[in-house]
Enzyme design. Structure first.
Site, mmCIF file in Angstrom:
data_model
loop_
_atom_site.group_PDB
_atom_site.id
_atom_site.type_symbol
_atom_site.label_atom_id
_atom_site.label_comp_id
_atom_site.label_asym_id
_atom_site.label_seq_id
_atom_site.Cartn_x
_atom_site.Cartn_y
_atom_site.Cartn_z
ATOM 1 N NE ARG A 93 50.014 38.358 33.181
ATOM 2 C CZ ARG A 93 50.614 39.100 32.345
ATOM 3 N NH1 ARG A 93 50.134 40.479 32.348
ATOM 4 N NH2 ARG A 93 51.744 38.883 31.696
ATOM 5 C CD GLU A 140 45.958 39.202 32.119
ATOM 6 O OE1 GLU A 140 46.441 40.158 32.046
ATOM 7 O OE2 GLU A 140 44.994 38.810 32.684
ATOM 8 C CG HIS A 197 22.984 21.625 38.140
ATOM 9 N ND1 HIS A 197 21.673 20.947 38.598
ATOM 10 C CD2 HIS A 197 23.720 21.649 39.284
ATOM 11 C CE1 HIS A 197 22.069 20.531 39.803
ATOM 12 N NE2 HIS A 197 23.188 21.086 40.145
ATOM 13 C CE LYS A 213 44.341 48.597 30.046
ATOM 14 N NZ LYS A 213 45.163 48.147 31.448
HETATM 15 C C1 F6R Z 1 48.054 43.034 33.081
HETATM 16 C C2 F6R Z 1 46.537 42.660 33.766
HETATM 17 C C3 F6R Z 1 45.323 43.549 33.365
HETATM 18 C C4 F6R Z 1 45.154 44.676 33.853
HETATM 19 C C5 F6R Z 1 44.016 45.364 33.902
HETATM 20 C C6 F6R Z 1 43.766 46.787 34.400
HETATM 21 O O1 F6R Z 1 48.702 42.226 33.724
HETATM 22 O O2 F6R Z 1 46.368 41.841 34.803
HETATM 23 O O3 F6R Z 1 44.284 42.424 33.514
HETATM 24 O O4 F6R Z 1 45.239 44.653 35.438
HETATM 25 O O5 F6R Z 1 44.065 45.853 32.211
HETATM 26 O O6 F6R Z 1 44.762 47.547 34.684
HETATM 27 P P1 F6R Z 1 45.330 48.046 36.193
HETATM 28 O O7 F6R Z 1 45.375 46.846 36.932
HETATM 29 O O8 F6R Z 1 46.321 48.985 35.974
HETATM 30 O O9 F6R Z 1 43.970 49.042 36.537
#
Ligand code: F6R
Length: 323
Positions: free
Chosen positions: A134, A211, A227, A318
């Site tokens: 991000r 985040e 609305h 994850k």
């Molecule tokens: C963490 C963030 C998350 C990741 C997401 C996908 O800083 O922003 O929203 O972007 O979990 O991971 P990537 O970007 O590595 O595909």
């Protein structure tokens, strides 16, 4: 005890430089052949660039879709240009969407710092690693824009990029406004609004509060909120919620009027803060809107004594999915 252990402040302060570097990454990279639609596939911080592209291409005849999921829509074919964007390169939804686009013979460009996507993709723009996705929005967005410019699919005037970099480089202004907003929020839940077109900016603010600040936050758009959501304010209160309006000088005149009347109506129930985008080009207005929110979420994290960088819960989830 320092709170900002990974120095997110420095990363945010370097954002204008990141955008500048990112603009250079696609020199000479283009796609050839017919393209009649664009899909950006990604998740979370990596998908935001797709939303921003939709704003940039709103006046173009080329349709742009953002896919946050495992599968491509059935319309994807060999005339579709797909950007598979994953900062880590290891996000399962994006890898699956990439594979699906491949089966459908789409033209694919990956944007990634490496990972599995980096290995799979025949055409990839490699971006620097070591950031939170991000916080790498410049690296995730500008290469996509660059490929489209190089492929003559869109045109961006030189001075648009220059204006954006110039406005963002006045970092102190964004910090001050971000800090001001964070102080106003205190321990309340922010609800961020923008026009339908600038809805992705409101959404980015929301996800940055989630985040960086580890806080609940919500967003919606004008005039849709007029609305439905506006009625909910009847039972809301100043101690729990605060509304933030992101205003753009190009907002439709009726949207401007709706924002004024809405502020008047909901002000007895919640405080309303307003933030205005800066600049004349669409790029400047998008990125200034985003930059204010990045700092607001940063300072809200500090106010709540929370380290803005780690997102352990996302990492853990994850990991569990891999078990
Ligand atoms: C963490 C963030 C998350 C990741 C997401 C996908 O800083 O922003 O929203 O972007 O979990 O991971 P990537 O970007 O590595 O595909």
């Amino acid at each position: 005890m320092p709170i900002d252990n990974s120095n997110m402040l420095k990363v945010l302060e370097e954002f204008p430089q990141q955008c500048k570097t990112a603009l250079e990454l696609t020199k000479g990279v283009s796609v050839s052949g017919k393209v009649d639609k664009i899909v950006v596939a990604g998740m979370g911080g990596s998908a935001v660039g797709g939303d921003l592209l939709k704003i940039c291409m709103h006046d173009s005849k080329m349709p742009v879709f953002v896919v946050r999921g495992y599968k491509m829509p059935n319309f994807v074919d060999n005339n579709t240009l797909v950007f598979a964007v994953s900062y880590s390169g290891n996000t399962e939804e994006t890898i699956s969407a990439f594979e699906d686009a491949n089966k459908k013979n789409a033209k694919i460009v990956a944007v990634t710092s490496g990972g599995y996507l980096g290995q799979l993709a025949k055409k990839a723009i490699k971006i620097p690693s070591g950031l939170q996705p991000r916080a790498a929005l410049g690296y995730l967005f500008f290469p996509v824009l660059g490929v489209l410019v190089n492929s003559n699919i869109i045109s961006i005037k030189n001075n648009e990029a220059a204006e954006t970099l110039h406005i963002l480089s006045k970092t102190e202004e964004f910090k001050a406004e971000g800090e001001r907003i964070a102080k106003k929020i205190q321990n309340r839940t922010p609800i961020v609004y923008a026009s339908e077109l600038f809805g992705p900016i409101a959404y980015r603010w929301k996800t940055q509060f989630n985040e960086n600040s580890k806080a609940a936050a919500f967003c919606h758009t004008f005039s849709e909120m007029n609305h439905n959501e506006i009625v909910g304010y009847q039972t809301m209160s100043k101690d729990k919620f605060i509304a933030i309006f992101i205003k753009d000088k190009e907002d439709n005149e009726r949207i401007k009027k709706r924002m004024e009347i809405t502020k008047d109506i909901i002000s007895s129930k919640v405080d309303v803060e307003e933030v205005a985008t800066k600049g004349s080009s669409i790029l400047s207005r998008i990125f200034s809107g985003i930059y204010y929110g990045d700092f607001a979420s940063y300072y809200l994290a500090l106010a709540n004594k929370i380290d803005p960088t780690p997102v352990a819960v996302i990492e853990n989830l994850k990991k569990r999915l891999k078990e």
